[in-house]
Design a protein around this motif. Sequence first.
Motif, mmCIF file in Angstrom:
data_model
loop_
_atom_site.group_PDB
_atom_site.id
_atom_site.type_symbol
_atom_site.label_atom_id
_atom_site.label_comp_id
_atom_site.label_asym_id
_atom_site.label_seq_id
_atom_site.Cartn_x
_atom_site.Cartn_y
_atom_site.Cartn_z
ATOM 1 N N LYS A 100 0.835 -1.208 0.000
ATOM 2 C CA LYS A 100 0.000 0.000 0.000
ATOM 3 C C LYS A 100 0.870 1.260 0.000
ATOM 4 O O LYS A 100 0.633 2.194 -0.776
ATOM 5 N N THR A 101 1.893 1.279 0.852
ATOM 6 C CA THR A 101 2.778 2.435 0.926
ATOM 7 C C THR A 101 3.506 2.658 -0.389
ATOM 8 O O THR A 101 3.621 3.793 -0.874
ATOM 9 N N PHE A 102 3.976 1.591 -1.001
ATOM 10 C CA PHE A 102 4.704 1.719 -2.264
ATOM 11 C C PHE A 102 3.799 2.239 -3.371
ATOM 12 O O PHE A 102 4.170 3.141 -4.137
ATOM 13 N N LEU A 103 2.605 1.679 -3.485
ATOM 14 C CA LEU A 103 1.703 2.078 -4.557
ATOM 15 C C LEU A 103 1.228 3.523 -4.398
ATOM 16 O O LEU A 103 1.036 4.244 -5.382
ATOM 17 N N GLU A 104 1.050 3.963 -3.163
ATOM 18 C CA GLU A 104 0.549 5.315 -2.931
ATOM 19 C C GLU A 104 1.660 6.370 -2.893
ATOM 20 O O GLU A 104 1.385 7.560 -3.080
ATOM 21 N N ASN A 105 2.914 5.919 -2.659
ATOM 22 C CA ASN A 105 4.019 6.882 -2.509
ATOM 23 C C ASN A 105 5.272 6.350 -3.220
ATOM 24 O O ASN A 105 6.368 6.365 -2.660
ATOM 25 N N GLU A 125 7.323 7.318 -5.669
ATOM 26 C CA GLU A 125 8.502 8.157 -5.849
ATOM 27 C C GLU A 125 9.220 8.408 -4.525
ATOM 28 O O GLU A 125 10.450 8.369 -4.456
ATOM 29 N N LYS A 126 8.463 8.658 -3.474
ATOM 30 C CA LYS A 126 9.073 8.907 -2.167
ATOM 31 C C LYS A 126 9.785 7.664 -1.647
ATOM 32 O O LYS A 126 10.911 7.750 -1.138
ATOM 33 N N VAL A 127 9.131 6.513 -1.777
ATOM 34 C CA VAL A 127 9.737 5.261 -1.290
ATOM 35 C C VAL A 127 11.035 4.981 -2.040
ATOM 36 O O VAL A 127 12.070 4.633 -1.439
ATOM 37 N N LEU A 128 11.028 5.141 -3.359
ATOM 38 C CA LEU A 128 12.222 4.851 -4.149
ATOM 39 C C LEU A 128 13.313 5.871 -3.863
ATOM 40 O O LEU A 128 14.499 5.522 -3.823
ATOM 41 N N SER A 129 12.929 7.117 -3.637
ATOM 42 C CA SER A 129 13.912 8.151 -3.316
ATOM 43 C C SER A 129 14.639 7.818 -2.022
ATOM 44 O O SER A 129 15.857 7.940 -1.917
ATOM 45 N N GLU A 130 13.884 7.380 -1.016
ATOM 46 C CA GLU A 130 14.498 7.023 0.256
ATOM 47 C C GLU A 130 15.321 5.740 0.134
ATOM 48 O O GLU A 130 16.390 5.612 0.744
ATOM 49 N N LEU A 131 14.833 4.810 -0.688
ATOM 50 C CA LEU A 131 15.537 3.542 -0.854
ATOM 51 C C LEU A 131 16.901 3.743 -1.521
ATOM 52 O O LEU A 131 17.889 3.095 -1.143
ATOM 53 N N PHE A 132 16.970 4.639 -2.492
ATOM 54 C CA PHE A 132 18.187 4.844 -3.272
ATOM 55 C C PHE A 132 19.055 5.983 -2.747
ATOM 56 O O PHE A 132 20.064 6.318 -3.353
ATOM 57 N N ARG A 133 18.654 6.563 -1.648
ATOM 58 C CA ARG A 133 19.381 7.710 -1.088
ATOM 59 C C ARG A 133 20.773 7.285 -0.654
ATOM 60 O O ARG A 133 20.967 6.247 -0.030
ATOM 61 N N GLU A 134 21.756 8.102 -0.984
ATOM 62 C CA GLU A 134 23.139 7.858 -0.557
ATOM 63 C C GLU A 134 23.379 8.575 0.758
ATOM 64 O O GLU A 134 23.240 9.789 0.851
ATOM 65 N N ASP A 135 23.768 7.801 1.777
ATOM 66 C CA ASP A 135 24.001 8.398 3.092
ATOM 67 C C ASP A 135 25.334 9.122 3.123
ATOM 68 O O ASP A 135 26.267 8.785 2.437
#
Length: 240
Positions: free
Chosen positions: A223-228, A230-240
């Motif tokens: 549900k979170t992925f389908l509704e958000n 771009e945000k989920v992928l942005s956080e997933l691929f974020r470089e710390d």
Amino acid sequence: MFLKRISLLRDKVSSFNEYPFSIPVIKHLHELHLENNVTFFVGENGSGKSTLLEAIADGCGFSTAGGGRNNMYEVYASEAALAEYIRLSWLPKITNGFFLRAESFFNFASHIDNVDTVGFKDYGGRSLHQQSHGESFLSLFLHRFQGKAIYLLDEPEAALSPAKQLTFLRILHDLTVEGNVQFIISTHSPILLGYPQADILSFDSDQMSKIDYERTEHYQITKTFLENREKVLSELFRED
């Protein structure tokens, strides 16, 4: 309902620090009461779902490589490590049914090719190897699954597209409404878990517990992925 209770024979266990008894859910298992003719096992990989399902299959007399009571063949790593340590309580006891083990279904299809003498009547009239992976699963569900029986399915969604998962839900509905059947299904699919009025048992803590559909991680992450997305992928691929 046929299988009512699964008990761990704890006095036979020499050590709860060794596999499979080191798995938290197995370590804390005493008795599991089944109260619904459709029960789902959910949890992360390694949480014990398949381990318990294989043991149930062995207790039913089914091939732990996948199949029914008359499908005896060997597949590497299909031994049910927990089987001799559980007791199944029935009312009434039945012997008809099937264990679907998705990861070794190719071997089951080869076994059927070797022993079939009636034109694959239980599989839609064609060798399972002559059907796509998803078609072969649905042929099994449509043609072999019938009558008074218990069906144990380990990740049936593995070969099914989302649309075919909906088809499977209709088959599941028809079998449970029209027949005297019981299903125990291990799955990661939020589509299958949406089957109405089924019991969902979570393996994600030390003790197995019933959980509502909307509280499963499968539903919440999807549900979170389908509704958000771009945000989920942005956080997933974020470089710390």
